[in-house]
Design a protein around this motif. Structure first.
Motif, PDB file in Angstrom:
ATOM      1  N   ARG B  49     100.021 -67.092   7.654  1.00 37.10           N
ATOM      2  CA  ARG B  49      99.223 -65.878   7.664  1.00 37.10           C
ATOM      3  C   ARG B  49      98.121 -65.929   6.598  1.00 37.10           C
ATOM      4  NH1 ARG B  49      98.508 -61.304   9.900  1.00 37.10           N
ATOM      5  NH2 ARG B  49      97.369 -59.817   8.622  1.00 37.10           N
ATOM      6  N   THR B  52      95.379 -68.441   7.622  1.00 36.98           N
ATOM      7  CA  THR B  52      94.482 -67.913   8.654  1.00 36.98           C
ATOM      8  C   THR B  52      93.579 -66.821   8.085  1.00 36.98           C
ATOM      9  OG1 THR B  52      96.341 -66.556   9.358  1.00 36.98           O
ATOM     10  CG2 THR B  52      95.835 -68.512  10.677  1.00 36.98           C
ATOM     11  N   THR B  53      94.093 -66.076   7.097  1.00 37.35           N
ATOM     12  CA  THR B  53      93.245 -65.073   6.451  1.00 37.35           C
ATOM     13  C   THR B  53      92.060 -65.746   5.766  1.00 37.35           C
ATOM     14  OG1 THR B  53      95.207 -63.751   6.020  1.00 37.35           O
ATOM     15  CG2 THR B  53      93.216 -63.172   4.794  1.00 37.35           C
ATOM     16  N   ASN B  56      89.590 -66.588   8.239  1.00 40.61           N
ATOM     17  CA  ASN B  56      88.927 -65.351   8.633  1.00 40.61           C
ATOM     18  C   ASN B  56      87.845 -64.991   7.621  1.00 40.61           C
ATOM     19  OD1 ASN B  56      88.639 -62.347   8.318  1.00 40.61           O
ATOM     20  ND2 ASN B  56      89.731 -62.418  10.277  1.00 40.61           N
ATOM     21  N   GLU B 181      92.516 -63.028  18.934  1.00 44.21           N
ATOM     22  CA  GLU B 181      93.070 -63.932  17.928  1.00 44.21           C
ATOM     23  C   GLU B 181      93.244 -65.321  18.513  1.00 44.21           C
ATOM     24  OE1 GLU B 181      96.481 -61.661  17.675  1.00 44.21           O
ATOM     25  OE2 GLU B 181      95.759 -60.266  16.138  1.00 44.21           O
ATOM     26  N   THR B 186      97.876 -63.535  13.871  1.00 42.93           N
ATOM     27  CA  THR B 186      97.159 -63.909  12.648  1.00 42.93           C
ATOM     28  C   THR B 186      95.711 -63.462  12.746  1.00 42.93           C
ATOM     29  OG1 THR B 186      96.319 -66.023  13.416  1.00 42.93           O
ATOM     30  CG2 THR B 186      98.552 -66.016  12.517  1.00 42.93           C
ATOM     31  N   PRO B 187      95.035 -63.360  11.585  1.00 40.76           N
ATOM     32  CA  PRO B 187      93.633 -62.902  11.635  1.00 40.76           C
ATOM     33  C   PRO B 187      92.641 -63.980  12.066  1.00 40.76           C
ATOM     34  CG  PRO B 187      94.536 -62.818   9.388  1.00 40.76           C
ATOM     35  CD  PRO B 187      95.501 -63.559  10.221  1.00 40.76           C
ATOM     36  N   HIS B 189      90.336 -65.779  14.278  1.00 33.96           N
ATOM     37  CA  HIS B 189      89.757 -65.418  15.572  1.00 33.96           C
ATOM     38  C   HIS B 189      88.893 -66.548  16.134  1.00 33.96           C
ATOM     39  CE1 HIS B 189      86.108 -64.802  13.300  1.00 33.96           C
ATOM     40  NE2 HIS B 189      86.734 -63.929  12.525  1.00 33.96           N
ATOM     41  N   ASN B 257      85.168 -58.373  14.467  1.00 35.04           N
ATOM     42  CA  ASN B 257      86.407 -58.661  13.747  1.00 35.04           C
ATOM     43  C   ASN B 257      86.943 -57.413  13.042  1.00 35.04           C
ATOM     44  OD1 ASN B 257      88.456 -60.059  12.301  1.00 35.04           O
ATOM     45  ND2 ASN B 257      87.041 -60.349  10.592  1.00 35.04           N
TER      46      ASN B 257
END
Lengths: 514, 358
Positions: B49, B52-53, B56, B181, B186-187, B189, B257
């Motif tokens: 997580r 992936t942030t 992002n 996503e 998860t963020p 994209h 987003n």
């Protein structure tokens, strides 16, 4: 150091100077001395090691071994500041002036004497004082970019003099000067030597060595070939010493009939950067298989004329025809597509993208040719293939097409430009100052190519301030003075007559082609 | 290949130097260096997580980094990526608010397209002024940044304000316009993936097509390019259009987003983008990495403040040091690479990179 009489002093002695850049031995055991009050020429082709030697003396490079003796003392010259302290000044080939500042501001730039608060009147008075002493005729108020190169050169010399240099190194000072300016420059230099200044003149022009210098040291491939009294040498000896073989720069053009007119100018008027009329009502035509030379003292509109012809400068009035089509004020692309090639007057600024590799430079302008791309994608294999052919044919050294353009010597840069332009297989060629600043070997090569193009029935317009070059290459000579064609003569016209025309003196009976 | 590798050394050395200097500053200020760096690291690499942030957070930086990089290649100093990103977000918002009847795929496509156009438009005017009248693009693009920012201020306080919210912000865009996503939950994209693809496309465009050849020629020596028949004005305007389009697209993606428009949608992405491009030596592929690095630092900033008590502003100091280091490395480039080349004869560059990494 001092001879028995105590009169002649070697102000500079360089003993066994060695300097290598990697595997390139730019200077190998070079010995050189300069006597007080003499003009000593350092003659050699580009890459012979002249500039390296002088940069060592001026503190820009440190030598690997050897001594520098100035005024009898062995000295360490770690940087130019040290050199200046020892009274050595250098005028570089590429001027180091701030174009937006005035002459006085440039001269005092970086000098402590100028003080924090500039008293321009006082400073200008100092400039004027130097001016009068040595016959420079420089307006201290003038802004640099508006001055002709000849005057800019003098500003550089004044800069060194103001810093109390007693020994002046001039790096190819005449590369950008007109015959008159050259003469004027040497007059000033002679005045300097009479007042006890000593001059080292880096050059590859034998004429100025023979005409103006006292002694000459010839360098080739990093070594001194010999040091001679100018009075005891001649053109052929020098040329051979320099190049290591016999060279021929004589006129070798065979007579040839002039074909159809490919380039025609009708009463064109062009303005210069200052928006003044630079080319006034000029008409010309150039035919197949001929070289039309445009002679004239620099700054008489010949460059503006050339730039207008290739589409870089607006034609205010009049018409231009290329291959029979009206191309007045057409963009360079159109001219090129019609078959015009262009050797610009400034290699660094207009001829090459110095940070591009040689292969990229070799296709500059041809990047959209069908053979170099498929769709949008460049075909770099083809580019490399052609580039390799070109460097081979035009003897670009080294043969490395991945080097950046800025890493080549001037002569090889010019060969890259020439290779690019000639390979486009043009019909009309505009050559602006094509051999300016080149060494004798490269000059021979460039001129040879132009002659070859003439033989191939191309129409060539040659603009050069080097009268010898014009005389050697041209079928007809147009002389420009203050923006006008003041005369059209054949190359067998006496030089004196052409010289007079260049100075603006019209003679009623100029023979030859009208 | 050899040269490509050697061009990697420079940013790597800069990063190492800034790490050392950053640690020194933390140490002098009396913080636990290991704690602070550990917090930054953890904030990004603790689990899927957080990773992936970080991606992002890198996304807008990736787009503006590319935008600035291409403008640098064409010797246009586009300081206006910020404004172009904002205009991209505005255009995307308007599409997302008013075309609610469209299906998701189409709506997202239209939003991104609108954002791209918005950004390009915002870059076109400064580009045109530069090409035609030689007006400094630095001045115009900076001014255009303010116009864009204040235009958003007007929009979110007036016409499209969501009155149910205390802070000025727009209504949320249509639900189907939210960016899907890439890894569910998860963020991360798809916009990020698009950015990476564009980086590769841009790389090929710059170095393998004649358009890129002309852009680079104009960037390196526009006089020579002009002499060689390249239409310099057109190339400058074109470079600005591409640059603005990329920034605008980045803005549209960021909008899709976070789903609504607000004044603070960009915490200066456009300016960080300049640093991102410089660190990458204006190489589009390099931008992918440098934007990730900056995203990583930004993601770690708050976490560092929380767990090590170091102000989040330290990350900005750190980024500043990195820029100075890279600038110095550029100056030292020639002597540096020469020395390295001398010391290690064959295949030297891989080794050096390995050394630097350790």
């Amino acid at each position: 150091m001092i001879d028995r009489g105590g009169i002649v002093l070697n102000v500079i002695e360089l003993n066994n100077i060695c300097k290598a850049f990697g595997d390139n031995h730019a200077n190998q055991n070079v010995c050189f001395n300069l006597k007080k009050g003499e003009i000593h020429a350092l003659l050699g082709e580009n890459g012979a090691g002249k500039s390296t030697l002088m940069n060592v003396l001026y503190g820009l490079y440190s030598c690997d071994s050897g001594d520098i003796v100035i005024n009898g003392d062995v000295v360490e010259v770690e940087n130019p500041r040290k050199a200046i302290e020892h009274g050595v000044g250098m005028v570089h080939q590429h001027f180091m002036l701030v174009p937006q500042l005035t002459v006085t501001q440039n001269i005092f730039l970086g000098m402590k004497e100028a003080g924090l608060f500039l008293k321009m009147n006082e400073l200008e008075a100092k400039v004027n004082h130097l001016n009068e002493s040595f016959g420079f005729n420089v307006d201290p108020h003038a802004v640099i970019w508006q001055l002709p190169v000849g005057v800019q050169q003098k500003v550089e010399i004044l800069k060194a003099l103001m810093r109390e240099a007693r020994i002046l190194i001039l790096d190819e000072p005449t590369a950008v000067l007109t015959p008159n300016e050259v003469e004027e420059l040497f007059k000033s230099i002679q005045k300097l030597t009479e007042s006890g200044y000593s001059i080292i003149l880096i050059t590859h022009k034998m004429e100025e060595v023979l005409d103006y210098c006292d002694r000459v040291t010839v360098m080739r491939e990093g070594k001194v070939v010999s040091t001679m009294l100018v009075s005891e040498t001649n053109h052929d000896i020098l040329a051979k010493a320099m190049v290591g073989r016999d060279v021929c720069l004589d006129r070798i053009i065979e007579p040839q009939d002039r074909g159809e007119v490919l380039l025609k100018l009708e009463n064109i008027t062009v303005k210069n950067d200052k928006c003044l009329v630079a080319v006034n009502n000029v008409s010309l035509d150039v035919g197949r298989g001929e070289i039309l030379g445009i002679a004239g003292v620099d700054g008489n509109g010949q460059l503006e004329l050339g730039e207008a012809v290739v589409g870089l400068r607006k034609i205010e009035n009049g018409k231009m025809f290329l291959m029979g089509q009206d191309t007045t004020n057409a963009v360079p692309r159109v001219m090129m597509d019609l078959g015009m090639a262009h050797i610009p007057d400034d290699r660094h600024k207009k001829g090459l993208v110095l940070d591009f590799t040689v292969k990229e430079n070799l296709i500059l302008g041809s990047q959209r040719d069908a053979k170099y791309h498929q769709g949008l994608m460049m075909n770099y294999n083809k580019v490399e293939q052609e580039a390799k052919k070109m460097v081979e044919e035009f003897d670009v050294r080294p043969r490395d097409i991945e080097l950046t353009g800025g890493m080549l010597s001037g002569g090889n840069q010019q060969k890259v430009i020439l290779a690019r332009e000639v390979s486009r297989n043009p019909e009309v060629m505009i050559a602006l100052q094509p051999t300016r600043g080149l060494d004798i070997g490269a000059i021979e090569f460039v001129r040879g190519k132009l002659i070859e193009e003439r033989k191939n029935n191309k129409a060539i317009l040659l603009v050069s301030t080097d009268l010898d070059e014009i005389l050697t290459l041209s079928d007809r000579i147009a002389i420009m003075y203050k923006g006008e064609i003041i005369g059209m003569v054949s190359p067998d016209t006496p030089v004196e007559e052409i010289g007079l025309l260049m100075g603006g003196v019209k003679k009623r009976t100029s023979k030859g082609v009208a | 290949m050899k040269e490509k590798l050697i061009s990697l050394i420079r940013p790597l050395i800069a990063i190492v130097i800034s790490l050392i200097l950053g640690a020194l500053i933390l140490f002098i200020a009396g913080y636990d260096v290991a704690d602070a760096f550990g917090a930054i690291w953890n904030a990004s690499f603790r689990n899927l997580r957080t990773i992936t942030t970080t991606f992002n957070k890198s996304s807008p930086l990736l787009f503006v980094g590319l935008a600035v990089a291409i403008s640098f290649r064409g010797n246009v100093f586009n300081i206006g990526a910020e404004g172009q990103l904002l205009m991209g977000a505005v255009f995307a918002t308007l599409v997302g608010l008013y075309f609610t009847a469209l299906p998701g795929f189409l709506l997202i496509f239209l939003m991104l397209l609108a954002g791209t156009i918005g950004g390009a438009l915002w870059a076109f005017i400064p580009g045109y002024l530069k090409a035609k009248y030689d007006v400094s693009e630095v001045i115009t693009t900076i001014m255009f940044n303010y116009i864009a920012l204040n235009f958003i201020g007007y929009l979110v306080r007036g016409p499209i304000r969501d009155t149910t919210q205390a802070e000025p912000q727009s209504f949320s865009i249509a639900r189907q316009g939210f960016l899907p996503e890439m890894i569910p939950g998860t963020p991360l994209h798809f916009g990020y993936l698009l950015g990476v693809v564009l980086a590769v496309v841009l790389f090929y465009m710059l170095f393998k097509t004649y358009v890129g050849y002309e852009v680079r020629a104009v960037g390196l020596n526009k006089d020579a390019a002009k002499v060689a028949g390249v239409n310099v004005r057109k190339t400058i305007v074109g470079t600005m259009l591409i640059s603005g389009a990329l920034a605008g697209l980045g803005g549209a993606i960021e909008l899709a987003n976070i789903h609504y428009l607000l004044e603070g949608i960009s915490p200066g992405y456009g300016f960080t983008g300049i640093a991102v491009a410089i660190l990458a030596n204006s190489n589009p592929i390099g931008v992918v990495f440098s934007s990730f690095l900056f995203g990583f630092l930004n993601a770690g900033a708050t976490s560092m403040q929380r767990s090590a008590g170091v102000s989040a502003s330290f990350v900005q100091i750190f980024q500043g040091i990195m820029i100075i280091a890279i600038a110095l490395a550029t100056v030292a480039k020639k002597s540096l690479t020469k020395k390295i080349e001398k010391k290690l004869d064959v295949k030297p560059h891989v080794q050096v990179i390995e050394e630097v990494k350790q």
